[in-house]
Design a protein around this motif. Structure first.
Motif, PDB file in Angstrom:
ATOM      1  N   LYS A   1       0.809  -1.225   0.000  1.00  0.00           N
ATOM      2  CA  LYS A   1       0.000   0.000   0.000  1.00  0.00           C
ATOM      3  C   LYS A   1       0.839   1.271   0.000  1.00  0.00           C
ATOM      4  N   THR A   2       2.138   1.176   0.321  1.00  0.00           N
ATOM      5  CA  THR A   2       3.011   2.362   0.307  1.00  0.00           C
ATOM      6  C   THR A   2       3.673   2.584  -1.034  1.00  0.00           C
ATOM      7  N   GLY A   3       3.548   1.652  -1.980  1.00  0.00           N
ATOM      8  CA  GLY A   3       4.118   1.873  -3.294  1.00  0.00           C
ATOM      9  C   GLY A   3       4.808   0.642  -3.849  1.00  0.00           C
ATOM     10  N   LEU A   4       5.646   0.883  -4.866  1.00  0.00           N
ATOM     11  CA  LEU A   4       6.392  -0.169  -5.572  1.00  0.00           C
ATOM     12  C   LEU A   4       7.856  -0.090  -5.152  1.00  0.00           C
ATOM     13  N   TYR A   5       8.463  -1.235  -4.775  1.00  0.00           N
ATOM     14  CA  TYR A   5       9.856  -1.301  -4.348  1.00  0.00           C
ATOM     15  C   TYR A   5      10.620  -2.216  -5.307  1.00  0.00           C
ATOM     16  N   LEU A   6      11.729  -1.688  -5.872  1.00  0.00           N
ATOM     17  CA  LEU A   6      12.561  -2.445  -6.807  1.00  0.00           C
ATOM     18  C   LEU A   6      13.967  -2.575  -6.218  1.00  0.00           C
ATOM     19  N   TYR A   7      14.495  -3.796  -6.171  1.00  0.00           N
ATOM     20  CA  TYR A   7      15.817  -4.080  -5.611  1.00  0.00           C
ATOM     21  C   TYR A   7      16.768  -4.423  -6.762  1.00  0.00           C
ATOM     22  N   LEU A   8      17.900  -3.671  -6.867  1.00  0.00           N
ATOM     23  CA  LEU A   8      18.830  -3.840  -7.962  1.00  0.00           C
ATOM     24  C   LEU A   8      20.265  -3.811  -7.438  1.00  0.00           C
ATOM     25  N   THR A   9      21.197  -4.256  -8.293  1.00  0.00           N
ATOM     26  CA  THR A   9      22.621  -4.218  -7.970  1.00  0.00           C
ATOM     27  C   THR A   9      23.375  -3.705  -9.195  1.00  0.00           C
ATOM     28  N   GLY A  10      24.335  -2.780  -8.960  1.00  0.00           N
ATOM     29  CA  GLY A  10      25.159  -2.249 -10.044  1.00  0.00           C
ATOM     30  C   GLY A  10      24.778  -0.823 -10.389  1.00  0.00           C
ATOM     31  N   ASP A  11      25.146  -0.375 -11.607  1.00  0.00           N
ATOM     32  CA  ASP A  11      24.793   0.959 -12.086  1.00  0.00           C
ATOM     33  C   ASP A  11      23.312   0.964 -12.470  1.00  0.00           C
ATOM     34  N   VAL A  12      22.542   1.846 -11.856  1.00  0.00           N
ATOM     35  CA  VAL A  12      21.091   1.855 -12.025  1.00  0.00           C
ATOM     36  C   VAL A  12      20.663   3.141 -12.716  1.00  0.00           C
ATOM     37  N   LYS A  13      19.774   3.028 -13.704  1.00  0.00           N
ATOM     38  CA  LYS A  13      19.187   4.180 -14.389  1.00  0.00           C
ATOM     39  C   LYS A  13      17.671   4.039 -14.371  1.00  0.00           C
ATOM     40  N   VAL A  14      16.968   5.040 -13.822  1.00  0.00           N
ATOM     41  CA  VAL A  14      15.516   4.993 -13.662  1.00  0.00           C
ATOM     42  C   VAL A  14      14.898   6.186 -14.378  1.00  0.00           C
ATOM     43  N   THR A  15      13.892   5.943 -15.211  1.00  0.00           N
ATOM     44  CA  THR A  15      13.109   6.995 -15.862  1.00  0.00           C
ATOM     45  C   THR A  15      11.670   6.881 -15.368  1.00  0.00           C
ATOM     46  N   TYR A  16      11.092   8.003 -14.888  1.00  0.00           N
ATOM     47  CA  TYR A  16       9.763   7.946 -14.281  1.00  0.00           C
ATOM     48  C   TYR A  16       9.023   9.262 -14.508  1.00  0.00           C
ATOM     49  N   TYR A  17       7.712   9.257 -14.222  1.00  0.00           N
ATOM     50  CA  TYR A  17       6.898  10.466 -14.299  1.00  0.00           C
ATOM     51  C   TYR A  17       5.734  10.327 -13.331  1.00  0.00           C
ATOM     52  N   PHE A  18       5.075  11.444 -13.068  1.00  0.00           N
ATOM     53  CA  PHE A  18       3.948  11.478 -12.145  1.00  0.00           C
ATOM     54  C   PHE A  18       2.638  11.420 -12.940  1.00  0.00           C
ATOM     55  N   PHE A  19       1.593  10.843 -12.334  1.00  0.00           N
ATOM     56  CA  PHE A  19       0.310  10.751 -13.009  1.00  0.00           C
ATOM     57  C   PHE A  19      -0.812  10.836 -11.982  1.00  0.00           C
ATOM     58  N   THR A  20      -1.994  11.216 -12.478  1.00  0.00           N
ATOM     59  CA  THR A  20      -3.213  11.239 -11.668  1.00  0.00           C
ATOM     60  C   THR A  20      -4.345  10.635 -12.496  1.00  0.00           C
ATOM     61  N   VAL A  21      -5.313  10.059 -11.808  1.00  0.00           N
ATOM     62  CA  VAL A  21      -6.499   9.489 -12.467  1.00  0.00           C
ATOM     63  C   VAL A  21      -7.698  10.367 -12.108  1.00  0.00           C
ATOM     64  N   THR A  22      -8.342  10.934 -13.123  1.00  0.00           N
ATOM     65  CA  THR A  22      -9.488  11.822 -12.925  1.00  0.00           C
ATOM     66  C   THR A  22     -10.712  11.201 -13.597  1.00  0.00           C
ATOM     67  N   VAL A  23     -11.785  11.076 -12.838  1.00  0.00           N
ATOM     68  CA  VAL A  23     -13.035  10.511 -13.364  1.00  0.00           C
ATOM     69  C   VAL A  23     -14.071  11.622 -13.436  1.00  0.00           C
ATOM     70  N   THR A  24     -14.597  11.899 -14.633  1.00  0.00           N
ATOM     71  CA  THR A  24     -15.609  12.943 -14.821  1.00  0.00           C
ATOM     72  C   THR A  24     -16.988  12.349 -14.557  1.00  0.00           C
ATOM     73  N   PRO A  25     -17.788  12.950 -13.662  1.00  0.00           N
ATOM     74  CA  PRO A  25     -19.124  12.413 -13.382  1.00  0.00           C
ATOM     75  C   PRO A  25     -20.011  12.502 -14.623  1.00  0.00           C
ATOM     76  N   PRO A  26     -20.905  11.552 -14.817  1.00  0.00           N
ATOM     77  CA  PRO A  26     -21.783  11.580 -16.010  1.00  0.00           C
ATOM     78  C   PRO A  26     -22.782  12.728 -15.941  1.00  0.00           C
ATOM     79  N   ARG A  27     -23.140  13.241 -17.110  1.00  0.00           N
ATOM     80  CA  ARG A  27     -24.138  14.313 -17.180  1.00  0.00           C
ATOM     81  C   ARG A  27     -25.549  13.733 -17.013  1.00  0.00           C
ATOM     82  N   PRO A  28     -26.436  14.461 -16.345  1.00  0.00           N
ATOM     83  CA  PRO A  28     -27.820  13.955 -16.215  1.00  0.00           C
ATOM     84  C   PRO A  28     -28.522  13.993 -17.572  1.00  0.00           C
ATOM     85  N   PRO A  29     -29.368  13.029 -17.854  1.00  0.00           N
ATOM     86  CA  PRO A  29     -30.072  13.018 -19.156  1.00  0.00           C
ATOM     87  C   PRO A  29     -31.067  14.168 -19.247  1.00  0.00           C
TER      88      PRO A  29
END
Length: 273
Positions: free
Chosen positions: A100-128
């Motif tokens: 629940k605290t996130g993703l943990y990756l265990y590596l050995t040696g020279d490490v290169k990480v590429t990442y970005y931030f994201f959000t999930v937005t849900v738009t409520p449906p319009r009334p008919p």
């Protein structure tokens, strides 16, 4: 990494030049760790009247929103908290843990990480929209014949108007289903990323500790579970900064307790592997 030279003070109070992305570590000139707190961008250090050195990794931003970090050598643990998507990482992780605290990756040696931030937005449906009420239709009109010897005229009835039928839009259930599909898609993206990076799962006790961490625990066991920091450094032959980093890692994971006694630091073993 930012390195701050702090003047002599009993309790230092300093405004940080950049927001920290990591914990702030403060040391005396001899390498003894000092208690630190960061509150609203201000660093507080219990210096005891001496000068000190503070170090931390600052947060930074770029226009693309994609970040790359390179670490040279050693055993590395990469943590991606919720809201961070790892786009690429090399070499392939030896172990992957998701909780629940996130993703943990265990590596050995020279490490290169590429990442970005994201959000999930849900738009409520319009009334008919409300359905359109059809206009009332006119009843057909019939003429009354006039009495006459001639045949009565026949009136043609007026055709009634056709009612207007409104086509209702999508139902609220369809809009709710769309929002649910978006949430499921976001969860699948996070799960697929963890599965693609997974190589093997660590088993056994102390799986989150490396050889240096376990050597420190063994040295404490040999000394009855308690030792001075200087004694551990001399017994293990580690640099001060390396020992400092591993001690704070073990304390964070609950293996040891660090206690400042005057000018020396006492290390107590809380649990074994």
């Amino acid at each position: 990494m930012l390195i701050l030279l702090l003047p002599a003070a009993i309790v230092g109070n300093y405004s940080l030049p950049a927001p920290p992305a990591s914990d702030v570590a403060a040391l005396t000139p001899s390498g003894t760790p000092l208690p630190t707190w960061v509150i609203n961008g201000t660093l507080y250090v219990l210096q005891g009247g001496d000068s000190a050195i503070a170090m931390y990794v600052p947060r930074f931003e770029n226009a693309s929103g994609v970040y790359t970090i390179t670490l040279r050598g050693g055993r590395v643990v990469v943590q991606a908290p919720p809201g961070v998507m790892i786009e690429d990482i090399s070499p392939r992780p030896e172990r992957v843990v998701v909780n629940k605290t996130g993703l943990y990756l265990y590596l050995t040696g020279d490490v290169k990480v590429t990442y970005y931030f994201f959000t999930v937005t849900v738009t409520p449906p319009r009334p008919p929209p409300s359905p359109t009420t059809p206009p009332p239709t006119s009843p057909p009109t019939t003429a009354t014949p006039t009495p006459s010897p001639s045949p009565p005229p026949t009136a043609t009835p007026t055709q009634p108007q056709s009612p207007t039928v409104a086509t209702p839009s999508a139902s609220p259930q369809q809009g709710q289903a769309l929002g649910t599909e978006l949430l499921i898609a976001a969860a699948l993206v996070a799960a697929i990323t963890a599965v693609l990076l997974l190589r093997k799962r660590g088993r056994g006790n102390c799986a989150d500790l490396n050889e240096t961490d376990q050597a420190i625990i063994k040295a404490l066991i040999d000394r009855g579970g308690v030792a001075d920091r200087s004694d551990l450094q001399e017994a293990l032959g580690l640099p001060k900064t390396t020992l400092h980093r591993h001690l704070h890692k073990l304390a964070k994971y609950g293996y040891i307790k660090l206690e400042q006694l005057g000018g020396r630091q006492r290390v107590e073993l809380l649990r074994k592997c």
